[in-house]
Motif scaffolding. Structure first.
Motif, short mmCIF file in Angstrom:
data_model
loop_
_atom_site.label_atom_id
_atom_site.label_comp_id
_atom_site.label_asym_id
_atom_site.label_seq_id
_atom_site.Cartn_x
_atom_site.Cartn_y
_atom_site.Cartn_z
N CYS A 70 9.06 -37.02 37.62
CA CYS A 70 7.84 -36.51 36.98
C CYS A 70 7.88 -34.99 36.81
O CYS A 70 7.33 -34.46 35.85
CB CYS A 70 6.61 -36.92 37.79
N TYR A 71 8.57 -34.31 37.73
CA TYR A 71 8.70 -32.86 37.57
C TYR A 71 9.43 -32.55 36.26
O TYR A 71 9.00 -31.67 35.50
CB TYR A 71 9.46 -32.23 38.74
N PHE A 72 10.53 -33.24 35.99
CA PHE A 72 11.30 -32.96 34.77
C PHE A 72 10.53 -33.38 33.51
O PHE A 72 10.58 -32.69 32.49
CB PHE A 72 12.66 -33.65 34.83
N VAL A 73 9.78 -34.48 33.59
CA VAL A 73 8.95 -34.88 32.46
C VAL A 73 7.88 -33.82 32.19
O VAL A 73 7.63 -33.42 31.05
CB VAL A 73 8.29 -36.26 32.71
N ARG A 74 7.25 -33.36 33.27
CA ARG A 74 6.23 -32.31 33.15
C ARG A 74 6.83 -31.04 32.56
O ARG A 74 6.23 -30.38 31.70
CB ARG A 74 5.63 -32.04 34.53
N PHE A 75 8.00 -30.69 33.03
CA PHE A 75 8.72 -29.50 32.55
C PHE A 75 8.93 -29.58 31.02
O PHE A 75 8.63 -28.64 30.28
CB PHE A 75 10.06 -29.39 33.27
N LEU A 76 9.42 -30.71 30.55
CA LEU A 76 9.72 -30.86 29.13
C LEU A 76 8.45 -30.86 28.28
O LEU A 76 8.40 -30.25 27.20
CB LEU A 76 10.51 -32.15 28.90
N LYS A 77 7.41 -31.53 28.78
CA LYS A 77 6.15 -31.57 28.03
C LYS A 77 5.50 -30.19 27.97
O LYS A 77 4.97 -29.79 26.92
CB LYS A 77 5.19 -32.58 28.66
N LEU A 78 5.55 -29.47 29.09
CA LEU A 78 4.95 -28.14 29.10
C LEU A 78 5.72 -27.20 28.19
O LEU A 78 5.13 -26.37 27.48
CB LEU A 78 4.90 -27.58 30.52
N ARG A 79 7.03 -27.32 28.18
CA ARG A 79 7.83 -26.48 27.30
C ARG A 79 7.44 -26.70 25.84
O ARG A 79 7.33 -25.75 25.05
CB ARG A 79 9.32 -26.75 27.50
N LYS A 80 7.21 -27.95 25.48
CA LYS A 80 6.81 -28.26 24.10
C LYS A 80 5.44 -27.65 23.79
O LYS A 80 5.22 -27.12 22.69
CB LYS A 80 6.77 -29.78 23.92
N VAL A 81 4.53 -27.70 24.76
CA VAL A 81 3.20 -27.09 24.56
C VAL A 81 3.32 -25.58 24.37
O VAL A 81 2.69 -25.00 23.49
CB VAL A 81 2.28 -27.41 25.76
N LEU A 82 4.15 -24.94 25.19
CA LEU A 82 4.33 -23.49 25.07
C LEU A 82 4.93 -23.11 23.71
O LEU A 82 4.53 -22.10 23.10
CB LEU A 82 5.23 -22.98 26.20
N GLN A 83 5.86 -23.89 23.23
CA GLN A 83 6.45 -23.62 21.92
C GLN A 83 5.42 -23.73 20.81
O GLN A 83 5.45 -22.98 19.83
CB GLN A 83 7.62 -24.58 21.67
N ALA A 84 4.48 -24.66 20.97
CA ALA A 84 3.46 -24.86 19.95
C ALA A 84 2.34 -23.82 20.07
O ALA A 84 1.86 -23.29 19.05
CB ALA A 84 2.86 -26.26 20.07
N GLU A 85 1.93 -23.49 21.28
CA GLU A 85 0.78 -22.61 21.49
C GLU A 85 1.14 -21.12 21.42
O GLU A 85 0.33 -20.30 21.00
CB GLU A 85 0.12 -22.91 22.84
N LYS A 86 2.33 -20.76 21.90
CA LYS A 86 2.77 -19.37 21.95
C LYS A 86 1.68 -18.46 22.55
O LYS A 86 1.18 -17.54 21.90
CB LYS A 86 3.15 -18.87 20.56
N PRO A 87 1.29 -18.70 23.81
CA PRO A 87 0.21 -17.91 24.42
C PRO A 87 0.66 -16.47 24.68
O PRO A 87 1.84 -16.20 24.89
CB PRO A 87 -0.05 -18.64 25.74
N ASP A 88 -0.31 -15.56 24.68
CA ASP A 88 -0.03 -14.17 25.03
C ASP A 88 0.10 -14.02 26.54
O ASP A 88 0.86 -13.19 27.03
CB ASP A 88 -1.15 -13.26 24.51
N TYR A 89 -0.67 -14.82 27.27
CA TYR A 89 -0.64 -14.79 28.73
C TYR A 89 -0.65 -16.23 29.25
O TYR A 89 -1.39 -17.08 28.74
CB TYR A 89 -1.85 -14.05 29.31
#
Length: 389
Positions: A70-89
């Motif tokens: 689940c850690y690796f699944v979470r890692f991959l899903k969060l990475r995809k969210v970050l690529q889409a959102e591109k947060p400043d912080y």
């Protein structure tokens, strides 16, 4: 031309029951100059929020191998969210969220709400502490909620001092005062016709409710008509209920569960007790004080001493009952001393009155508006001055 708001992404396991979860809820409403995105691993939400909610739908299983998977699944899903959102912080809350956050991105903020040296001592506790020692310095900032926990990170985990920025948990005093005015549910009125000792928090070993219940048994010998009210849910509920039965106080201890508005319960009580073994900065203690309750707390690491005895050395530990400036401190896990403190407070109206006034004054130092300014400074790369480390 309207300037685009900068985007803050908060990452946490859930948005249910807890101090960090409550903080995110408050920040989402108060940081009005920013676009807020909240990412949670499991779809559990108890607190209101403003902004967009992204659910990864990845649980936290107990099985060792499933946990790794689940850690690796979470890692991959969060990475995809970050690529889409591109947060400043990006700010993560909780040790397990930090593990994912720091590996994905160095330009992150880690909000830590526990005293690491006193935290869990099982295998996963060892892993998280090792991770803190070797990886936290990759982050842009680490945000402890107390100076004592910040000092622990610097001295015992090698965190660079310049990476640390202490920001206390906030208290929305006006909101608490407004919520206090709600009437108490009629089915609970009879309980609060007696002197009530109240506590609030997740039912788990860290919160020390086992020790409080045993202390309450002693307290009852001096104050026979007293009742104990426990607000919260958690994995220890069955064990706590069994202890209550074994001690023969089942007619005097009430487990009232999670309450969306706990403040009428606090308002109707005589005093509040925090029995924790360790903390970061216990927001429930501040909320009780803002409600106008005198408080007793264990002098655990960390937070209670900084709240209740602000003029003392943060490294000091109570050896006996200590009537501090803004409340009473007792040693951790010492049930006889806790019972004595409860009896002293119940039997002394003048002491209660004095501590109520001091508690209200001290709660003002944690006022929401002050803390929100600290967060704004943080995101503006400003610095809040501190000198206690």
């Amino acid at each position: 031309m309207t300037l685009q708001k900068k985007k803050i992404l908060f990452f946490i396991a859930t948005l249910a029951q807890g101090g960090a979860e409550r903080l995110i809820s408050e920040l989402s409403f108060k940081l009005q100059d920013f676009e807020i995105v909240i990412v949670i691993s499991e779809n559990k939400v108890s607190y209101p929020y403003k902004g967009r909610l992204v659910v990864l739908d990845v649980p936290f299983p107990k099985n060792f191998f499933l946990k790794i998977y689940c850690y690796f699944v979470r890692f991959l899903k969060l990475r995809k969210v970050l690529q889409a959102e591109k947060p400043d912080y990006m700010v993560s809350f909780g040790a397990f969220a930090h593990v994912t956050n720091v590996v994905l991105n160095r330009d992150v903020f880690l909000h830590t709400d526990m005293f690491y040296s006193k935290a869990r001592n099982d295998f996963w506790g060892f892993v998280l502490k090792a991770f803190a020692r070797f990886f936290y310095n990759r982050a842009q900032k680490i945000i402890p909620v107390s100076f004592s926990s910040a000092q622990d990170l610097v001295r015992n985990y090698g965190i660079q001092r310049q990476k640390i920025q202490v920001i206390y948990n906030p208290v929305d005093i006006e909101k608490i005062q407004r919520l206090c005015q709600a009437p108490l549910n009629q089915r609970f009125v009879d309980i609060f016709s007696h002197p009530v000792v109240i506590t609030m928090g997740r039912l788990m070993r860290q919160k020390g409710q086992l020790h409080l219940i045993r202390a309450f048994k002693r307290f009852k010998e001096a104050v026979p008509d007293a009742k104990l009210v426990v607000l919260g849910e958690g994995e220890l509920k069955g064990a706590l209920e069994k202890l209550v039965r074994d001690l023969g106080v089942e007619s005097d201890v009430y487990f009232l569960g999670w309450q969306d508005n706990p403040f009428p319960f606090l308002r109707a009580s005589q005093f509040f007790v925090l029995s924790s073994l360790y903390e970061g900065l216990p927001t429930v203690l501040l909320e009780a004080m803002a409600t106008g309750l005198p408080v007793i707390s264990t002098d655990c690491k960390s937070g209670p001493r900084e709240i209740l005895a602000p003029g003392t050395d943060i490294n000091k530990e109570a050896k006996d009952m200590e009537i501090a400036e803004c409340g009473i401190l007792v040693p951790v896990e010492e049930e006889e001393t806790l019972a004595r403190a409860m009896i002293a407070l119940a039997k002394d109206p003048a002491l209660r009155s004095s501590l109520i006034e001091k508690a209200r004054e001290r709660a003002e130092d944690f006022r929401m508006e002050r803390v929100i300014e600290d967060w704004k400074l943080l995101f503006g790369y400003g610095r809040v001055e501190d000198t206690k480390l």
